[in-house]
Design a protein around this motif. Structure first.
Motif, PDB file in Angstrom:
ATOM      1  N   SER A   1       9.367  79.300  71.006  1.00 59.87           N
ATOM      2  CA  SER A   1       9.194  78.397  69.869  1.00 59.87           C
ATOM      3  C   SER A   1       9.999  77.121  70.060  1.00 59.87           C
ATOM      4  O   SER A   1      10.959  77.077  70.845  1.00 59.87           O
ATOM      5  CB  SER A   1       9.602  79.086  68.562  1.00 59.87           C
TER       6      SER A   1
ATOM      7  N   ASP B   1      11.757  73.890  67.728  1.00 72.64           N
ATOM      8  CA  ASP B   1      12.155  73.471  66.382  1.00 72.64           C
ATOM      9  C   ASP B   1      11.675  72.034  66.145  1.00 72.64           C
ATOM     10  O   ASP B   1      12.424  71.070  66.326  1.00 72.64           O
ATOM     11  CB  ASP B   1      13.673  73.576  66.218  1.00 72.64           C
TER      12      ASP B   1
ATOM     13  N   ASP C   1      10.768  70.570  63.295  1.00 71.71           N
ATOM     14  CA  ASP C   1      11.308  69.922  62.092  1.00 71.71           C
ATOM     15  C   ASP C   1      12.638  69.226  62.361  1.00 71.71           C
ATOM     16  O   ASP C   1      12.855  68.098  61.918  1.00 71.71           O
ATOM     17  CB  ASP C   1      11.476  70.950  60.969  1.00 71.71           C
ATOM     18  N   SER C   2      13.536  69.897  63.088  1.00 70.18           N
ATOM     19  CA  SER C   2      14.846  69.290  63.322  1.00 70.18           C
ATOM     20  C   SER C   2      14.743  68.069  64.235  1.00 70.18           C
ATOM     21  O   SER C   2      15.536  67.133  64.121  1.00 70.18           O
ATOM     22  CB  SER C   2      15.803  70.317  63.923  1.00 70.18           C
TER      23      SER C   2
ATOM     24  N   ASP D   1       5.831  76.390  66.672  1.00 78.60           N
ATOM     25  CA  ASP D   1       6.965  75.798  65.977  1.00 78.60           C
ATOM     26  C   ASP D   1       7.868  76.929  65.501  1.00 78.60           C
ATOM     27  O   ASP D   1       7.456  78.091  65.433  1.00 78.60           O
ATOM     28  CB  ASP D   1       6.481  74.939  64.802  1.00 78.60           C
ATOM     29  N   SER D   2       9.094  76.623  65.170  1.00 82.16           N
ATOM     30  CA  SER D   2      10.063  77.669  64.841  1.00 82.16           C
ATOM     31  C   SER D   2       9.666  78.456  63.605  1.00 82.16           C
ATOM     32  O   SER D   2       9.993  79.646  63.486  1.00 82.16           O
ATOM     33  CB  SER D   2      11.458  77.064  64.659  1.00 82.16           C
TER      34      SER D   2
END
Length: 370
Positions: A46, A48, A50-51, A274-275
């Motif tokens: 995965s 991240d 968003d970050s 994605d995460s």
């Protein structure tokens, strides 16, 4: 007087053994389930997103609809090296890109394929190593993934569409072939013969049940059908998606635990998410949300494009048609019928309009399948 021990009856012995066996099965079963869960979770890779992107993104929908960016990577790393022909060296591009919009009530979905050669304004990105990738005007869409990875591909897609990509799902060559094999292959029909030395596909006209490597060649072939362009290849990919949905819906997964485990293991080893989707629980939850959507509830279109004025080997969005597609999805509406009715013809369902050699000479696309 010595106290005599009570000797259990045969019936009581049987019940005792059965109870012990039941407890053992529960313990062993729980251990196996726990091991399986950890194994499948450990398979999933995965990112991240968003970050890395922060808050400078389109807002997420609040009505229950959501969007997924699905990418097919053309990396030749590892087990991908001998599959589907062509060469990209050490790089990887988003060879296939689909924006999947799921409606508010999860009863239907629209898929918009973005041609890899579409020229877009690629925003400034930060790659997986933290390096800044500068913004570029009129870059090929698939260069976003090549230069900045998954986060840059998502950011570029959000800028192009105005849609928040709530989730990200990536599969590579070897993963796609494994998944097709795991669900028992895919059936396609062609009214024309397909012979493509670059992808390795060699099919006479008719119906064919393809294994994983054949299915991969089918969705990768360009020069074997139609005008040899990426637009024709996208039409083959649409046919394959619907075939896989039909196949997956008819294999009775939950009545066959062995098959369910095999497919779960194969799929989790074949994807990058994605995460937020990076666990078995999350993927099962997504599958539950999508379970009511079959081929008949799915609308698939190619982003309306036209030849780029400055480069006959590239395309740009055709306006206002492309704008109406993205506006419809932002409003959780179906793709406009005017766009659906004007879609390109599937080259596997109609006679070619030009020979591959003539097309390559005219368009300069003599590069092999990439």
């Amino acid at each position: 007087m010595a106290e005599h021990k009570r000797v259990p009856s045969r019936r009581r012995k049987v019940l005792l053994v059965a109870a012990c066996a039941f407890v053992a099965l529960v313990v062993v079963g729980a251990g196996a389930a726990g091991w399986a869960y950890l194994k499948l979770n450990g398979n999933i890779k995965s990112v991240d997103i968003d970050s890395r992107l922060g808050d400078a993104r389109p807002p997420a929908a609040t009505d229950g609809s959501f969007n997924i960016l699905v990418l097919g990577s053309d990396s030749r790393a590892g087990a991908n090296g001998d599959l589907a022909g062509g060469s990209t060296g050490d790089s990887a591009r988003s060879d296939t890109a689909m924006v999947v919009h799921v409606s508010q009530d999860h009863s239907r979905a629209s898929i918009v394929s973005i041609p890899r050669d579409t020229l877009v304004d690629r925003p400034q990105c930060t790659d997986g190593a933290g390096k800044t990738v500068q913004a570029v005007k009129r870059a090929m869409y698939n260069s976003a993934f090549e230069t900045g990875g998954a986060a840059c591909a998502v950011k570029t897609t959000e800028q192009l569409t105005g849609l928040r990509m709530d989730h990200y799902l990536q599969v590579d060559f070897a993963g796609f072939a494994r998944v097709v094999d795991a669900i028992g292959g895919a059936t396609v029909t062609t009214t024309v013969a397909i012979h493509d030395k670059d992808s390795g596909l060699d099919l006479p006209a008719g119906q064919h049940h393809l294994d994983g490597q054949q299915a991969l060649a089918f969705v990768r072939t360009r020069h074997g059908v139609g005008d040899g362009s990426d637009l024709g290849r996208i039409e083959l990919q649409k046919q394959m998606v619907k075939s896989l949905l039909q196949q997956a819906g008819g294999i009775g997964l939950f009545s066959d635990p062995v098959k369910l485990w095999s497919i779960g293991d194969t799929m989790t080893r074949s994807i990058t998410t994605d995460s937020a989707l990076g666990s078995v629980n999350s993927l099962v939850g997504l599958a539950q949300e999508l379970k009511g959507i079959g081929p008949d509830q799915l609308t698939m279109v190619t982003l309306p494009v036209m030849t780029a004025p400055a480069d006959p080997n590239r395309v740009v969005e055709q306006q206002p048609q492309a704008g109406t597609v993205w506006a419809a999805l932002r409003a959780d509406q179906p793709v406009p019928r005017s766009v659906v009715s004007a879609q390109p013809e599937n080259p596997a369902q109609a006679a070619p309009t030009a020979s591959p050699k003539a097309t390559e000479k005219a368009t300069g696309k003599a590069d092999a399948v990439r």
